[in-house]
Design an enzyme around this catalytic site. Structure first.
Site, short mmCIF file in Angstrom:
data_model
loop_
_atom_site.label_atom_id
_atom_site.label_comp_id
_atom_site.label_asym_id
_atom_site.label_seq_id
_atom_site.Cartn_x
_atom_site.Cartn_y
_atom_site.Cartn_z
N GLY A 185 0.84 -1.19 0.00
CA GLY A 185 0.00 0.00 0.00
C GLY A 185 0.87 1.24 0.00
O GLY A 185 2.01 1.20 0.47
N GLN A 194 2.56 10.01 1.57
CA GLN A 194 3.88 9.37 1.64
C GLN A 194 4.77 9.77 0.47
O GLN A 194 5.99 9.59 0.54
CB GLN A 194 3.74 7.84 1.65
CG GLN A 194 3.11 7.29 2.91
CD GLN A 194 3.03 5.78 2.85
OE1 GLN A 194 2.10 5.23 2.31
NE2 GLN A 194 4.04 5.11 3.38
N CYS A 228 5.61 -0.35 7.05
CA CYS A 228 5.22 0.87 6.36
C CYS A 228 6.42 1.34 5.56
O CYS A 228 7.54 1.35 6.09
CB CYS A 228 4.80 1.94 7.37
SG CYS A 228 4.31 3.50 6.61
N LEU A 229 6.19 1.71 4.30
CA LEU A 229 7.31 2.17 3.47
C LEU A 229 7.93 3.45 4.01
O LEU A 229 9.06 3.78 3.66
CB LEU A 229 6.85 2.37 2.02
CG LEU A 229 6.40 1.09 1.31
CD1 LEU A 229 5.86 1.40 -0.08
CD2 LEU A 229 7.54 0.08 1.23
N HIS A 252 -4.73 1.03 7.48
CA HIS A 252 -3.38 1.61 7.56
C HIS A 252 -3.24 2.76 6.57
O HIS A 252 -2.77 3.86 6.93
CB HIS A 252 -2.35 0.51 7.28
CG HIS A 252 -0.94 0.96 7.23
ND1 HIS A 252 0.04 0.46 8.06
CD2 HIS A 252 -0.30 1.86 6.42
CE1 HIS A 252 1.20 1.05 7.78
NE2 HIS A 252 1.02 1.90 6.79
N GLU A 253 -3.66 2.52 5.31
CA GLU A 253 -3.49 3.55 4.29
C GLU A 253 -4.40 4.76 4.54
O GLU A 253 -3.98 5.90 4.36
CB GLU A 253 -3.75 2.97 2.89
CG GLU A 253 -2.79 1.86 2.48
CD GLU A 253 -1.34 2.19 2.69
OE1 GLU A 253 -0.94 3.35 2.52
OE2 GLU A 253 -0.57 1.27 3.06
N HIS A 280 -2.99 7.20 6.93
CA HIS A 280 -2.00 8.14 6.38
C HIS A 280 -2.65 9.44 5.92
O HIS A 280 -2.02 10.50 5.95
CB HIS A 280 -1.29 7.51 5.17
CG HIS A 280 -0.13 6.62 5.52
ND1 HIS A 280 0.98 7.07 6.19
CD2 HIS A 280 0.09 5.30 5.27
CE1 HIS A 280 1.85 6.06 6.33
NE2 HIS A 280 1.33 4.98 5.80
NI NI Z 1 2.29 3.16 5.70
#
Ligand code: NI
Length: 175
Positions: A47, A52, A99-100, A141-142, A145
């Site tokens: 994701g 991000q 998480c990236l 999660h997304e 953000h």
């Molecule tokens: Ni993330």
């Protein structure tokens, strides 16, 4: 197409509340969705949300590989202006998340098991559906953000937070 730079935890763009997307068909939004998908695959993530990649818009891409989704695969999808309603009766569960924007680490995070997700797809078409399990986790999660929330802010037990390499060596049971 291009690979975008991913903001890491500590950058203020990850703490800001993102704004609504007004026109999904706008060329810059279509190009952003394509670049976010390319960036997510390049980074090996499941994701990626617009904040991000330094864009303050309510938009994310995600996918569920067959190996993660209890056999149910969800190919690449884009979700614009999402609304999430948890099905609270189904309760919450702990699951591992990375998480990236927090590379190299993962943690056990409590999430709703089942949610109702509505929003627009990459063509601007409205949808409304129920998601469970890992798909519901990724979407929660997304969507977080978009409100400036990172997974450590959802954690309740910091003993289940660590480097991927160490957690691979010393697996923890989630009960
Ligand atoms: Ni993330």
């Amino acid at each position: 197409m291009s690979i975008l730079k991913i903001a890491r935890m500590g950058h203020p763009v990850l703490l800001a509340k993102a704004g609504l997307v007004e026109d999904v068909s706008a060329p810059e939004i279509q190009a952003l969705i394509a670049a976010m998908a390319e960036t997510m695959f390049d980074a090996g993530g499941v994701g990626l949300a617009a904040p991000q990649v330094h864009v303050g818009l309510r938009l994310f891409v995600f996918r569920v590989p067959a190996s993660r989704g209890d056999g149910v695969e969800i190919p690449l999808r884009a979700v614009v202006n999402p609304m999430i309603v948890p099905h609270e009766a189904a309760g919450r569960e702990l699951g591992w998340e990375g998480c990236l924007s927090i590379p190299g680490l993962r943690a056990a995070v409590p999430r709703w098991r089942e949610i109702r997700l509505s929003g627009l797809d990459e063509d601007g078409k409205a949808f409304d559906e129920v998601l469970t399990g890992f798909a519901a986790r990724v979407v929660q999660h997304e969507a977080d953000h978009l409100d400036g929330v990172l997974y450590p802010m959802r954690m309740e037990d910091f003993s289940r937070f660590g480097y991927n390499e160490e957690l691979d060596r010393y697996p923890q049971e989630l009960l």
